[in-house]
Every structure is written in C-alpha cells, then in structure tokens.
Design a protein around this motif. Structure first.
Motif, short mmCIF file in Angstrom:
data_model
loop_
_atom_site.label_atom_id
_atom_site.label_comp_id
_atom_site.label_asym_id
_atom_site.label_seq_id
_atom_site.Cartn_x
_atom_site.Cartn_y
_atom_site.Cartn_z
N PRO A 41 0.82 -1.22 0.00
CA PRO A 41 0.00 0.00 0.00
C PRO A 41 0.85 1.27 0.00
O PRO A 41 0.44 2.29 -0.53
N ALA A 42 2.06 1.18 0.56
CA ALA A 42 2.96 2.34 0.52
C ALA A 42 3.89 2.30 -0.69
O ALA A 42 4.11 3.33 -1.34
N VAL A 43 4.43 1.12 -1.02
CA VAL A 43 5.45 1.05 -2.09
C VAL A 43 4.82 1.08 -3.47
O VAL A 43 5.39 1.60 -4.42
N ARG A 44 3.65 0.48 -3.63
CA ARG A 44 2.88 0.52 -4.88
C ARG A 44 3.63 -0.05 -6.08
O ARG A 44 3.65 0.53 -7.16
N ALA A 45 4.28 -1.18 -5.85
CA ALA A 45 5.01 -1.84 -6.93
C ALA A 45 4.09 -2.65 -7.83
O ALA A 45 4.37 -2.81 -9.02
N TRP A 46 2.98 -3.16 -7.29
CA TRP A 46 2.18 -4.16 -8.01
C TRP A 46 0.97 -3.54 -8.68
O TRP A 46 0.24 -2.74 -8.09
N LEU A 47 0.73 -3.97 -9.91
CA LEU A 47 -0.52 -3.64 -10.59
C LEU A 47 -1.52 -4.78 -10.46
O LEU A 47 -2.73 -4.57 -10.57
N TYR A 48 -1.02 -5.98 -10.22
CA TYR A 48 -1.91 -7.14 -10.14
C TYR A 48 -1.19 -8.24 -9.36
O TYR A 48 -0.04 -8.56 -9.66
N VAL A 49 -1.86 -8.80 -8.37
CA VAL A 49 -1.31 -9.93 -7.61
C VAL A 49 -2.22 -11.14 -7.85
O VAL A 49 -3.42 -11.09 -7.56
N ALA A 50 -1.64 -12.19 -8.40
CA ALA A 50 -2.41 -13.38 -8.78
C ALA A 50 -2.42 -14.38 -7.62
O ALA A 50 -1.88 -15.48 -7.71
N ARG A 51 -3.07 -13.97 -6.53
CA ARG A 51 -3.03 -14.79 -5.32
C ARG A 51 -3.48 -16.22 -5.57
O ARG A 51 -2.82 -17.18 -5.18
N GLU A 52 -4.62 -16.37 -6.19
CA GLU A 52 -5.22 -17.71 -6.29
C GLU A 52 -4.41 -18.62 -7.22
O GLU A 52 -4.11 -19.75 -6.87
N SER A 53 -4.07 -18.11 -8.39
CA SER A 53 -3.32 -18.98 -9.31
C SER A 53 -1.94 -19.29 -8.75
O SER A 53 -1.43 -20.40 -8.91
#
Lengths: 443, 443
Positions: A41-53
């Motif tokens: 939430p602070a670093v904002r590196a990710w556009l999408y995290v594919a938790r389930e897959s």
C-alpha cells in the motif's frame, strides 16, 4: 531448522531450504503475500497480484517435490513481471489507458522459461507506460517513500528491493533495468541483446529491447540465467585477485553526482585492495556521441512501435509517444542510418579496446534516487551499454550522501553472459557492503 | 461502368471503382470469397477464412463511404495474413501443433495499421511452421498444382498470385517473402529492417525478422507502404531512362538454374533498351561468406525464439526446431559474434559500394518452383539482402523453361523504401511482361 521469515531468503537459499524440507513453496509464497499486504500500500510496486493462481501453483509444486519431482532450479520460487511482459491469463496493461482490461493468451518467452524451471508467476509490476514514455508508475522507492524507484521497470526494482518477491523481470531499452537496481539497492542482470526471447514483451526499439531480471544476489541472477539457457547452473569460481577490471567513467562523467563517484571509487579501491587489477581505461574518443546515437535509434525504431497506436487510437495516446510516432524529434533516414552504423562500429571497437580485461566497472546511475515521482531519473550511464548489446550486471555498492542506495555496473562481452556472472560473483563480496546480509528497506 | 470480376482488380483499381460508385466493399469481398470457394480446395492457401467478420467490416465500410467517410487508401480492401501474424479474435496457430486453438487478443502492429487505412482482415494463410522450419504448409502453386508455392509465406504468395485476395502479408527472416513472390508470379515488398512494427508476429531471429507484403502491382505495394507510414501515397514519377541500375548475380550465381539467368538477363536488357543505365557490379569480395553469416545469425538468434517451447513442450516440438533450440549446428558465442560483426561491416560496405546507383537488380529465386511439397525452395538469393537490412521489391519478370513464373528483385538502400518504390514503378512496365494485365493462374 525452520525458516522464520522466508521473505528474507534469496531464491537460492529458499531452494536449499525447500530441498532440505525446511520450507514449502506455499509457506514462501504466503510470506511474500504477507509482505505485499503490509508494504505495498505504501510502495505501490504491483498492478496485479495473482493470489489464487499462485497459491494453486505453489500447492502443486509442493506435491511434486514430495513425490520426488523437481522441475528445475526455481521450483517453487515466486517471480513477478513488469506489466509489459505477458503472462497468460493475467492482466497485461503496459500501464497504458489504451490496454485497460487486456488479458493476453500467451506467456512471454521468459515467463515460459521460468515456468519450465518451476517458478511461480505471482503478478504484474508497475512500469512507465509501454516501458517507454508516457504515463508514469505510482511506485515509490522502498528505501524512502517520497522518492522514485527509477524506471521504467519501477515496480520490478522496488518489489525485489523491498523483499516482496525474490526475483522479478523487467525490460531495458535505455536504462530501464539498471537504474531501478541502483536506486532500489538490488542486483540486476541485462543479458546480451538477443539471447533471451523478448517475445511477449511490448516492443519499443527492436535493436535495443532486452529482457532483464532483478534478484538479491549474483547467485540468484545466475539461477535465472541458467533457467534461460544462457549460463550453467554453478558457474566457474574466480578468485577476486585474478580479476582484471577496466574502470570507465564514460564520456558522461560530468553527469555523476558526488555520491556516484564516491561509490564507484570505493568499489574500484576495494577490488584493488582485494588483489584485483583495476586500471582506468576510458572508451575510445570515437564513442563521444554514443548517447546521441542511442537516442536516435530508440526514437527512430520506436516510431514503428507506436505508429499503429497513433493511427488507431491516437487521441488516447500520450503526447510523448505521439511525438515518437510522428518523428517530431527530426530523425531522418540519414541520421538513423548513421546511428545504426555508429552502433555497428562501436560494438566491434569495444571488443578490441577492452580485450584482456574481464569486465568494465562503471557507474550504476548518476547518483541517489531523486525526490518526487515526476521523473524516474537519468539513464545516461546505462543506455550506452544497451546500444552496444553487452551483458551488464548491476550490484549494490554503497549509499549516497542521504543514505539511499547507489549501485555500480559490471559490463562484459557479447554472448559471454556466463563469464560475466563469474566475475560478478567474485566481485560482489568486495563491492557490496550488504553482500550476504539482508537489507530491510527503511522507507 | 460495372465491374464484372472484381477479383481481377488491383487494390488501387478497386479503390478507384469504389470511389466512383462502381463497386462496393461487399461486392469485392464477395468476389474474393467466391474465388476462394472455387479455387482454394485445390490451392490450399488459407487456414482460416473470417467470412462473417469480414462481411460485417465490408458492410460497415460501405456505409461509411456512402456517408462520406473514407478511412484511408485501403478503405474496403480485403487483406490476408500469414498465420504467424496475429489478428485479434482469429485463430493464430503458426501452423504448429503446439498452438492449435490459439486465439490472440491483439492485432499485430501491421494489422492495426491496415485497419486504420480501411482494410478488411479476411483470414489467415498457411505457412511453414513458425515461419521457420518444421511442419510444411499444404499450399500448392496456383500456376501448377503439383508444385510448391515457395515458403515460408506460402499461402500469402499463392492467395495473391491466384487472385483470391489483392493484398497479403508475410514475414521474411531469410527469403520467406521474396521466394513465394517469384514462384507465384506476384509483386512483393520487404521493407528496411525495423521500419514496420513486427509486434504480434512470431519471433524467429530478432535482427532479421521483417514484415513484408504481396500485391499485384507496384502501386498496390505503395498503398501498403503508405498505410504503414514508410512512403507517401503517390510517389515521385521516375522515367525509366533516368534509372541507374547495378546488375548483381551475388556470390551464389552458380545456384541459378538456366531459367533464372535468362529472366534476369532479359530484365537487364529490357531496362537498357528502355534507356536505363545497367552496369554489372558484383558485391565486394569480402561478401563471399554472407550466406553463412546469415545462417549463423538466424540459427543463433533462433535459439532464443524456440528455447521456451523446447523447455515447456519439447516432446511436441518438431525436430528441426529442437535442433535450433539445442544449438545442434555448433554455433558458439565467438561464431555468432563474428557473424554479427560481419553483418555490421557489410551493411556499411554495401552503401559505399553501390553509391550512385538507384537500385541493385538481382535474381528473385534460383529458378522455377520445384515439383512436390517436400521443399519450399532455396532462399540463397533472398537471404543476403535480409541480413543487410535492405528494402527489396520482387517483380514478376517472365517464365522459366516449363512455363512457371520467375521473378527478379530490386534492392534499395536502408530507410529509402519510398525511393525504391519509385524505381520499381518505373522499371515494372519494362521488366514484367504481365504488367498492367491480369495473369489468371493456369494451375
């Protein structure tokens, strides 16, 4: 033993722990997801995290390992991809409003290679639009949240520098892999142009675009190189005292701010103190215009990349990209041809000039990361090696005057990526004050 | 007037007829579909015909034209794509068993350019697997159904040569656009390397891969070049008597069979008779190994392209492609570097050697198309120009001893694609016995 904080492990350490039965792929992945939840939430590196897959992949890979099947050197290791690199079934927006909602059907070549080695694609990382120009990423520097992580592979440098994932992929057309490495305090590798498939990565300038990767040790860079078919798994051990290093400040030494020169000098001195031969040898004087040639080729070839978007959805295209597609910078057939021929000459001249050295040691960036997110920094110390098609390894080498990381680059010879990894492995313990330790970002 | 057989029109003629109200896009498309239905069961150029989407496009473009909106120079013109070039929503198999059922989500760059100019993507054409090696296409030569159409852009050459579609796209890494043009009696253009986006086309060898196109006149080649942003719409009229042409048989003249030399000599003589200056000027002797250098680069760079498939689905990969991915041909870093440097030198040397000429005139292929479908023919007269990054235009130039077409090539200078189109437009009426007429394949 049990592993208390798997996020802090390199991929190599995590692999060893998994092989010893002290760690599972699910536990490693869960630790990464926890760190992402805490920090991103602070670093904002990710556009999408594919938790389930990713969790499904991890479970499957754990089952395979228990039944004695290990796919390769990255079995169960999470990796993340700059959002210009396609992963089948994951969003792939290139951080562009033109591609909101796009979900490609193919893995990029480098993603397929990593899957074959057992890696788990965990998600997509923020980038300058199209890894080129245009919309800037929201990612900040994990070491100081008010500062840039560099670019264009901003999320890739930040996610690894912040211990959110052990390995990430970026792309470099100018300095887009190496600058974030310097700013975020990570290792990175840009291989020789053309040796790793760039299929499935957004095109910018065809004779420059190169896939690169981030990790937290030279050993991890080698794991990826081995999985990519350009290095063997173990390498050849070099003693640092046998290294012959050419120190090169490039024609652009005046752009280095104080911290960069201090860090580079300290790295050179440390190598000398460890018994290596380090000799100052600048590029031939004919290289004076190399950055201009790179810029001409990048923009000249970039026109082909962005013209389809200009002609189909021009009104939505960022003005800087329109400018490239419209050849606004005044590139002509003659200037582009001259730049291509300059590059051809320079590639050959480099080989002869540095024959007898193991690598060139040079600045990683012009200095510490800048404050604010209006600029991702200056690529002048990275772009020339991209033009020359040379393999480059970035190593953390110290901190600048305000305490932010600054790296250096070791530059090898075309198609000798494996050899450069050997050189970097010998040099890293001398150059990198954090080598073998975990640097937890203070930002 | 009404148009009795729109299939016989060039794209330029069809455009003029549509502008005059004598033809609609739907009528043109319907004529193409009728010809495909009649002929393609024998010619087998197509892997997929997008009847419904193409008809919907044609209806929409007719409505737009009636309301005064013309998208561009290809408004309402059907085009077809080699199956290694992606069209969003159409199957894209690369003629490979590894990609059965694949449907990409993006238009390739060249498809987007053509849509912007008003063209209608009609379907996908057969190809050698991955435009490289492996599974061969089923396409036959429309002029003799027992013979090859050439390759790897087999369907692209055959579909245009057979009047099934006025314009098609292919790709060239060695001779994959130009050889089918010679065998199928069509015009074709391979632009300067890098000036037309090859995004969305399967990668083979990154420093060689080039998008090219087929048509039935130089004017139609120009329409596509203009829509691709590399030529203006009308060109500069050259008188054939002002042309200065260098006749070059290349270091491989001994591979030309009798028909090829006869046709090339006749083309040179016809240009001379029309007042052009034609002088024999062979490549510098340092070019003797150019085909070997091309082969080293193609296979050396090709390894990166096919390694992901080898490591993920190796058991399904054709053995010749496995061979490339496994570096079976013995390519080393040193031989690959030497080949790249040879290419860099040769690109520069070519410019100086032929300065003062408008173009080089050379063989289009080693002779007529071979019988049988076991081979798509020899690319030795095409590959060297690909390595040199030069723009090339293929022109029909006569028939061989058994009555099959043989072409010649006009080769220009890097980034001077527009100029080469002017030269070809002046030369075509002299070189091509069918210029301005319709050759209906006899096969």
């Amino acid at each position: 033993m049990t592993v208390s904080d798997p996020c802090r492990l390199t991929a190599g350490e995590a692999s060893a722990a998994m092989a010893a039965g002290d760690l599972t792929a699910v536990a490693l992945l869960t630790a990464c997801l926890d760190r992402i939840d805490t920090r991103d939430p602070a670093v904002r590196a990710w556009l999408y995290v594919a938790r389930e897959s990713a969790l499904a992949d991890a479970r499957r890979l754990d089952v395979e390992r228990r039944s004695g099947r290990v796919r390769g050197p990255l079995h169960g290791i999470p990796i993340a991809l700059k959002d210009v690199i396609d992963v089948a079934g994951m969003p792939g927006t290139h951080n562009s409003p033109l591609h909101e909602g796009r979900v490609p059907v193919d893995d990029a070549g480098c993603v397929a290679l990593m899957r074959a080695a057992g890696a788990i694609p965990l998600g997509k990382l923020d980038t300058v639009e199209f890894a080129a120009l245009g919309r800037l990423p929201k990612t900040v520097n994990p070491h100081r949240l008010t500062h840039t992580a560099g670019g264009s592979s901003s999320g890739s440098g930040a996610a690894v520098g912040d211990l959110q994932v052990p390995i990430s992929f970026g792309t470099q057309t100018g300095g887009s892999v190496m600058r974030p490495a310097s700013y975020c305090g990570t290792y990175a590798m840009k291989p020789t142009w053309g040796v790793v498939s760039r299929e499935g990565a957004k095109l910018f300038a065809a004779s420059l675009d190169t896939i690169g990767w981030y990790a937290r040790s030279v050993g991890d860079l080698r794991l990826v190189a081995a999985a990519s078919g350009i290095a063997d798994g173990s390498g050849t051990r070099r003693e640092v005292s046998t290294l012959r290093i050419a120190l090169c400040q490039t024609p652009y030494a005046d752009r280095a701010r104080d911290g960069a020169l201090t860090v580079l000098t300290r790295a050179a001195d440390a190598l000398k103190a460890a018994g290596a031969t380090v000799e100052r040898l600048e590029l031939p004087t004919s290289f004076a215009e190399i950055d201009d040639a790179k810029d001409t080729i990048m923009r000249g070839e970039g026109r082909a990349a962005f013209l389809p978007a200009l002609l189909t959805r021009g009104e939505e295209l960022h003005d800087t990209l329109r400018g490239i597609a419209e050849f606004r910078s005044g590139i002509t057939p003659m200037t582009l041809k001259a730049a291509q021929d300059f590059a051809g000459h320079a590639r050959m001249a480099y080989e002869g000039h540095y024959r007898g050295y193991d690598a060139v040691l040079t600045f990683g960036a012009t200095g510490e990361a800048d404050g604010g997110l209006e600029s991702t920094g200056n690529s002048v110390f990275n772009s020339l090696w991209t033009l020359l098609h040379l393999p480059v390894i970035g190593l953390p080498a110290g901190d600048g005057p305000t305490g932010l990381p600054i790296g250096v680059q070791l530059v090898g010879f075309r198609y000798a990526d494996d050899t450069l990894l050997d050189v970097a492995a010998a040099a890293a313990p001398v150059i990198d004050p954090w080598c073998g330790k975990v640097r937890v970002p203070a930002g």
